[in-house]
Every structure is written in C-alpha cells, then in structure tokens.
Design a protein around this motif. Structure first.
Motif, PDB file in Angstrom:
ATOM      1  N   GLU A   1       1.168  -1.255  -0.382  1.00 49.47           N
ATOM      2  CA  GLU A   1      -0.255   0.151  -0.294  1.00 49.47           C
ATOM      3  C   GLU A   1       1.374   0.898  -0.025  1.00 49.47           C
ATOM      4  O   GLU A   1       0.282   2.731  -0.466  1.00 49.47           O
ATOM      5  CB  GLU A   1      -0.841   0.222   0.821  1.00 49.47           C
ATOM      6  N   SER A   2       2.043   1.320   1.281  1.00 52.37           N
ATOM      7  CA  SER A   2       2.457   2.212   0.539  1.00 52.37           C
ATOM      8  C   SER A   2       3.378   2.817  -0.489  1.00 52.37           C
ATOM      9  O   SER A   2       3.334   3.597  -1.252  1.00 52.37           O
ATOM     10  CB  SER A   2       3.411   2.130   1.890  1.00 52.37           C
ATOM     11  N   ILE A   3       3.671   1.075  -0.927  1.00 51.30           N
ATOM     12  CA  ILE A   3       4.276   1.834  -2.356  1.00 51.30           C
ATOM     13  C   ILE A   3       3.622   2.076  -3.566  1.00 51.30           C
ATOM     14  O   ILE A   3       4.199   3.157  -4.169  1.00 51.30           O
ATOM     15  CB  ILE A   3       5.043   0.474  -2.809  1.00 51.30           C
ATOM     16  N   LYS A   4       2.137   2.330  -4.014  1.00 50.32           N
ATOM     17  CA  LYS A   4       0.752   2.245  -4.633  1.00 50.32           C
ATOM     18  C   LYS A   4       0.560   4.128  -3.993  1.00 50.32           C
ATOM     19  O   LYS A   4       0.557   4.765  -5.124  1.00 50.32           O
ATOM     20  CB  LYS A   4      -0.014   1.693  -4.198  1.00 50.32           C
ATOM     21  N   ARG A   5       0.943   3.895  -2.808  1.00 52.26           N
ATOM     22  CA  ARG A   5       0.866   5.197  -2.663  1.00 52.26           C
ATOM     23  C   ARG A   5       2.089   6.958  -3.000  1.00 52.26           C
ATOM     24  O   ARG A   5       1.520   7.641  -3.363  1.00 52.26           O
ATOM     25  CB  ARG A   5       1.006   6.062  -1.565  1.00 52.26           C
ATOM     26  N   GLU A   6       2.796   6.045  -3.028  1.00 49.95           N
ATOM     27  CA  GLU A   6       4.163   6.881  -2.778  1.00 49.95           C
ATOM     28  C   GLU A   6       5.402   6.925  -4.153  1.00 49.95           C
ATOM     29  O   GLU A   6       6.024   7.719  -4.531  1.00 49.95           O
ATOM     30  CB  GLU A   6       5.742   6.834  -1.787  1.00 49.95           C
ATOM     31  N   THR A   7       5.076   5.855  -5.070  1.00 48.13           N
ATOM     32  CA  THR A   7       5.538   5.413  -6.811  1.00 48.13           C
ATOM     33  C   THR A   7       4.548   5.369  -7.667  1.00 48.13           C
ATOM     34  O   THR A   7       3.534   5.236  -7.470  1.00 48.13           O
ATOM     35  CB  THR A   7       6.628   4.354  -5.730  1.00 48.13           C
ATOM     36  N   SER A   8       5.146   5.098  -8.620  1.00 50.74           N
ATOM     37  CA  SER A   8       4.773   5.029 -10.079  1.00 50.74           C
ATOM     38  C   SER A   8       4.892   4.840 -11.005  1.00 50.74           C
ATOM     39  O   SER A   8       6.638   4.559 -10.426  1.00 50.74           O
ATOM     40  CB  SER A   8       3.458   6.293 -10.346  1.00 50.74           C
ATOM     41  N   GLY A   9       4.667   3.705 -11.732  1.00 51.33           N
ATOM     42  CA  GLY A   9       5.343   3.251 -13.266  1.00 51.33           C
ATOM     43  C   GLY A   9       6.031   2.188 -13.060  1.00 51.33           C
ATOM     44  O   GLY A   9       6.222   1.701 -12.150  1.00 51.33           O
ATOM     45  N   ASN A  10       7.959   2.572 -13.791  1.00 50.85           N
ATOM     46  CA  ASN A  10       7.924   1.414 -13.563  1.00 50.85           C
ATOM     47  C   ASN A  10       8.694   1.249 -11.693  1.00 50.85           C
ATOM     48  O   ASN A  10       8.706  -0.309 -11.830  1.00 50.85           O
ATOM     49  CB  ASN A  10       9.530   1.504 -14.650  1.00 50.85           C
ATOM     50  N   LEU A  11       9.404   2.106 -11.599  1.00 54.17           N
ATOM     51  CA  LEU A  11       9.737   1.704 -10.438  1.00 54.17           C
ATOM     52  C   LEU A  11       8.569   1.150  -9.208  1.00 54.17           C
ATOM     53  O   LEU A  11       8.750  -0.576  -8.663  1.00 54.17           O
ATOM     54  CB  LEU A  11       9.993   2.947  -8.978  1.00 54.17           C
ATOM     55  N   GLU A  12       7.183   1.412  -9.697  1.00 46.55           N
ATOM     56  CA  GLU A  12       6.250   1.057  -8.865  1.00 46.55           C
ATOM     57  C   GLU A  12       6.198  -0.604  -8.724  1.00 46.55           C
ATOM     58  O   GLU A  12       5.901  -1.438  -7.924  1.00 46.55           O
ATOM     59  CB  GLU A  12       5.185   2.223  -9.361  1.00 46.55           C
TER      60      GLU A  12
END
Length: 318
Positions: free
Chosen positions: A220-231
């Motif tokens: 959930e944290s990753i989805k909130r704070e990153t996007s694209g290929n890094l996510e």
C-alpha cells in the motif's frame, strides 16, 4: 551455455518415465511430414516431456533426419501456438537470456520482462543469467540494462543483478529496516538497497514490523508513493519475498483479466514455471481469485494454443 536442471518437484511437467528420444523424434517427424501437420501429436508429446528430454529429442532428430527440429516446427506451425512450442523447446537458462535480450534490444524497452525475471529468480539463477548473457552475446547485461533504464528503477535492477542477497534473518536490522521506509521517501536509495539485498525471510519480518508501525501493508505504501516502472519493480520484489508462486498467480490473472490477453506474459510464465512451481501457482490462483487457472485459460484462449496451455497447467482446481 550453462544448463539449469529443475530441482523443484512442484511442477506439472515431469520427465517421462519410459523415455525414448528416437521414438519421440520419429513421432514429431511424421507429424510434420507431407501435407498438413498433426499439431495435436506435437503438443501432446512435447508437454509430456521435461525440458532436458526435449533437448535430447532435438539432438536425436538432427541425427536421424539431418534437419533442425526448431526450424521444422517454425516452418509448420504459426502464431501464438508456434511461439509457445518454440519456448518449450528452449532450455530454461537460454530462454531467460533470450527474453532479457529481446526486452532490451527490441523496439523500446520491455520493462515488464526485466521486472519479472530479475525480481523472481534466485541469486544463483541471476548469476547464471549474467554469465550466459555474456557468453551468448559478448555483451554485459548490466551495461545493457543501464543504457536502457534510469533513476531508482535502474539502481534496483543493478542491485538485483549483483545477486548478493544476505542469507537468513538479520534480527538486529528488522526494526531499523522498517523504520527506513517510514522515515524516508520511498525513492531514497537506502530503502531500494534494503529491498535488493536482504533475504526473502528477512524482508517478510520487515514487512510485518512495518505493518505494526505504519498501520498498513508495504504494498500500500509503495502504491501511494511511487508510480510507473519503479512501482512495478518494488511491488514485484515485495510480492516475490512474500511468495514467488503468489506473484506468478497474480501475474497470470492480470495477463488474462479484462479485454484482450497478454499472450507474451501468459506464454512466458506457463513455460518458465511448468517444471518449477506450477502446482503452487495453481493453488495460489484458486485461493486468491474467483476461479481456477485452468478455467481462466480455457475461457481466454482457443485452438491448439489453448490445448497446450491447459496441458502445461496440468489440471483444474475448480
């Protein structure tokens, strides 16, 4: 090139007990000889042999008939079915190396392939891939990936390519690793380093500690704070640390969900996991989604392509 021997017994495809490479080569030759092709004979045979046995058949075919089996298959088959059969005839290590090469050197970069392979393979497999890539193409895989990617996405891929994950659980680091995620922006290098270098069992403890501290899951944290290929890459690393088979079950589900099918992903996963953990993938699929993997493949594909995929799936868990 190095050859991987499948150590896992959780695959749906097993070595044939009464294997005879000459007899199998004869069956394939007859299936392609003359007018028309017996696709059913080809798919029934090849899905019932291990990859190592397929390599023996390929060598025997050339000895008996003076022809290359892959070339003959390509000449007789077509479309997605051809792609699937040729993939089955490729040794697993060579298959990963070819997929990565095509992902980097094709038109544009296929980040999905980079993410899937580098997040899910073991450290030893990654080391073998790096060595085999150099041997096959006389190029450095890390340099090629660096030339095609950027930022923290590139950094985490490079860390994964080093294949130097620590073993076991570093008990003294669990809380501090979880705190890194809370106190720093996710794109900070330190958290990328933790994800790329800690063992799966250690990371699972970190995720539990993070959940207690933050009140929500790492994903959930990753989805909130990153996007694209890094996510995509961060989520893949986290999901593979939790469960590699769970990650592939989800990958297969989203390859078929909605309008259209991502056949490249469907073929890649069904072929590469058929001798490794397909039984576990099926169980995770059934547990997490409203249908079985078998039924979803059946509803999403057709013809000989569907027949072959369902044989690789190995059974219905409805």
């Amino acid at each position: 090139m190095l050859v991987w021997i499948s150590q896992a017994s959780r695959g749906t495809v097993k070595a044939s007990g009464n294997f005879n490479a000459s007899a199998d080569a004869e069956v394939l030759y007859k299936a392609m000889k003359g007018l028309g092709t017996d696709e059913d004979a080809i798919l029934q045979l090849l899905t019932a042999r291990s990859n190592a046995q397929r390599q023996e058949i390929k060598a025997t075919y050339k000895t008996l008939f003076g022809k290359d089996l892959i070339d003959d298959l390509k000449g007789e088959l077509g479309g997605k079915f051809e792609t699937l059969i040729v993939a089955l005839m490729t040794p697993p290590l060579a298959y990963d190396v070819m997929l990565l090469r095509n992902a980097i050197k094709g038109a544009g970069t296929d980040e999905k392939v980079l993410v899937e392979i580098l997040a899910s393979r073991t450290c030893q497999q990654v080391k073998d891939i790096v060595a085999a890539y150099r041997q096959e193409y006389d190029d450095d895989l890390e340099e090629d990936i660096c030339g095609d990617t950027s930022g923290h996405f590139k950094r985490l891929l490079v860390i994964l390519l080093q294949a130097n994950r620590q073993t076991g659980i570093q008990h003294g680091n669990i809380e501090s690793d979880a705190q890194e995620r809370i106190s720093l922006a996710l794109t900070e290098q330190s958290f990328v380093t933790i994800l790329g270098n800690r063992s799966a069992e250690h990371l699972r403890k970190v995720f539990d500690a993070y959940m207690k501290m933050a009140g929500y899951e790492m994903e959930e944290s990753i989805k909130r704070e990153t996007s694209g290929n890094l996510e995509d890459l961060l989520l893949a690393v986290v999901k593979c640390a939790r469960s590699v088979s769970g990650y592939f079950a989800e990958t297969l589900y989203y390859a078929m969900k909605g309008a259209g099918t991502d056949d490249d992903t469907l073929i890649r996963v069904m072929v590469s996991r058929s001798e490794v953990d397909m039984l576990d993938i099926r169980a995770d699929f059934r547990r997490n989604f409203a249908c079985s993997l078998f039924s979803m493949i059946k509803g999403d594909t057709s013809g000989d392509y569907r027949k072959a995929l369902l044989l690789l799936c190995g059974g219905d868990d409805a």
